[in-house]
Motif scaffolding. Structure first.
Motif, PDB file in Angstrom:
ATOM      1  N   LYS A  35     126.198 139.266  55.451  1.00 33.10           N
ATOM      2  CA  LYS A  35     125.884 140.106  54.493  1.00 33.10           C
ATOM      3  C   LYS A  35     125.820 141.538  54.947  1.00 33.10           C
TER       4      LYS A  35
ATOM      5  N   GLY B 290     116.610 145.960  47.383  1.00 32.71           N
ATOM      6  CA  GLY B 290     116.827 145.479  48.575  1.00 32.71           C
ATOM      7  C   GLY B 290     117.272 143.772  48.432  1.00 32.71           C
TER       8      GLY B 290
ATOM      9  N   SER C 173     126.021 144.667  49.945  1.00 30.35           N
ATOM     10  CA  SER C 173     125.300 145.498  48.943  1.00 30.35           C
ATOM     11  C   SER C 173     126.193 146.733  48.499  1.00 30.35           C
TER      12      SER C 173
HETATM   13 MG    MG Z   1     119.603 147.089  51.352  1.00 32.62          MG
END
Ligand code: MG
Ligand code: ASP
Length: 467
Positions: free
Chosen positions: A6, A210, A39
């Motif tokens: 990620k 987040g 993200s």
């Molecule tokens: Mg983040």
């Protein structure tokens, strides 16, 4: 071997960085079956949230200005990142569809004059829809097969609590594993948008700010990944915030329970529910720096072999909080007092970070964020003052200092060492808590005493010599 990797926004925010990420994935794909989670690029989610604020204030031109900012940023990135002209052209066409949709969405929301939690989630999930296309195209550009998928497309199904949804794990597992297995068979690298999924009606939901970390562990547990790596711009979990303690050290290994505490208090922000899916599946996770891939980072596992050796592993701090001391004679021996106080705060949507009650039961002390303080105090005053509460005493600008480490459990003398070091530095402590798990010892000092307290404890436990 299966790997979920990620990338946080800062790791994919310039053309050079996206190219480096694509190259790294290309290399890793020779050894692993890889699934990438992304993200949104830096600032994009913030900009989308600001768009929703502008719509609420009926400021359409500001919303459109922000949208152009996002559009230009991604167009630029696409042009600078992708070398092959056919790949670039296809990417720009796909991005154009999202841009058109963003503008149409703003029009629609302005027309209705409202931002519902559902439309908000749809809007703020757009950042990941753009970033996955950039990263996936960059992987194509490097010569590997890859496709971008949103959380919804990969098969993440959630409840309908927009803004802070939770996955429905059984359905999610079936869908995600089916999608991913097929892609792995075709030797295609899936690039999945973090942060979002969809409820059973197909409406896009998000996991809260987040939330891409959480997406990575949900997917990792569904596809039985051997490892999950969270890549960002820091080397891993540290013994203290390196901005405060110059000789802070990288922690090589921590346990899940320690990592959960560190995620809440630490300098490296991780979505609080990230570790949940790992607890049962026991998948090791690495926290690593995409700008320093030679460094192995911090490994988070169930093993406490190394972890137990050090009593304390980390001193972290959270500044800018407010402390409320709630007092009242009629609180003594009255069942339900605490329930009333916390229900009142919960109804006002105030998150309580620390709680302590003295055994005389005549006072309960809580800590909330400075930004929640006024609301907390006024709600308690309106609802409970003169009833069970006699007096509220408020201190603003306080800092929570927390010592974390499972080795504290059952070790005699930790508290005396802590408060001895604090006393020597003439710092006043206004509240102390320790859960009976003894994993975390936390106390409250003035904001201005934060650095002194953190440094004193880092020294007292010789954390610069940790290994
Ligand atoms: Mg983040
Ligand atoms: N883009 C989302 C955010 O900024 C999710 C994430 O970065 O994890 O909150």
């Amino acid at each position: 071997m299966r790997l979920v990797i990620k990338y946080g926004g800062t790791s994919i925010s310039t053309a050079k960085d996206i190219q480096a990420v694509a190259k790294h994935i290309n290399t890793l794909s020779k050894k692993y079956q890889i699934l990438v989670v992304c993200s949104a690029t830096s600032k994009t989610t913030d900009d989308l949230i600001e768009i929703s604020e502008s719509i609420k204030k009926e400021n359409k031109s500001k919303a459109e200005r922000l949208a152009s900012k996002i559009i230009n940023r991604h167009k630029q990135l696409a042009k600078q990142t992708i070398k092959k002209s056919d790949v670039r052209k296809k990417l720009l066409e796909k991005l154009d569809q999202d841009f058109t949709e963003l503008l149409a969405l703003i029009d629609g929301m302005v027309l209705l004059g409202e931002v519902t939690p559902r439309s908000m989630d749809y809007l703020i999930s757009l950042g990941e829809r753009l970033s996955i296309k950039l990263v996936s195209s960059a992987i194509n550009d490097s010569g590997k097969k890859s496709i971008p998928l949103t959380g919804k497309e990969v098969g993440i199904v959630t409840d309908s609590k927009f803004g802070e949804s939770k996955p429905l794990l059984d359905t999610t597992r079936l869908r995600v594993s089916k999608t991913v297995d097929t892609l792995f068979l075709q030797k295609t690298i899936p690039v999945v948008g973090g942060f979002a999924g969809a409820d059973q009606h197909g409406h896009v939901t998000t996991f809260g700010r987040g939330g891409s970390d959480y997406s990575a562990t949900i997917i990792g547990s569904c596809i039985k990944a051997d490892e999950i790596w969270l890549m960002s711009d820091v080397d891993g979990l540290m013994t203290a915030d390196p901005k405060i303690v110059k000789n802070a050290k990288l922690l090589k290994e921590v346990s899940y329970v320690e990592a959960i505490e560190m995620a809440l208090f630490g300098a490296k922000q991780i979505h609080p529910r990230t570790f949940e899916p790992l607890l049962t599946k026991k998948i090791p996770m690495k926290i690593r720096n995409s700008f320093n891939i030679k460094n192995e980072g911090t490994i988070v596992t169930t093993s406490t072999s190394l972890s137990a050796k050090n009593t304390v592993k980390c001193v972290s701090n959270v500044q800018n909080n407010g402390l409320i001391d709630i007092r009242g004679g009629s609180m003594v021996g009255t069942p339900g007092t605490a329930a009333k106080i916390f229900t009142t705060l919960a109804k006002a949507e105030i998150n309580v970070m620390m709680i302590s009650q003295n055994p005389s039961e005549s006072s309960i002390t809580i800590v909330v964020k400075n930004t929640d303080l006024d609301k907390a105090v006024s709600t308690l005053e309106i609802e409970l003052l003169g009833k069970i509460i006699k007096k509220l005493e408020v201190t603003t600008d306080v800092s929570i200092i927390a010592l974390i480490g499972s080795g504290m459990r059952g070790t005699v003398g930790v508290a005396s060492k802590v408060f001895g070091a604090i006393e020597k530095n003439k710092v006043n402590v206004s509240m102390i808590t320790q859960g009976s798990s003894e994993l975390n010892l936390a106390f409250v000092v003035k904001n201005s005493d934060t650095n002194t307290a953190v440094r004193a404890l880092h020294d007292a436990f010789a954390l610069d010599k940790i290994h």
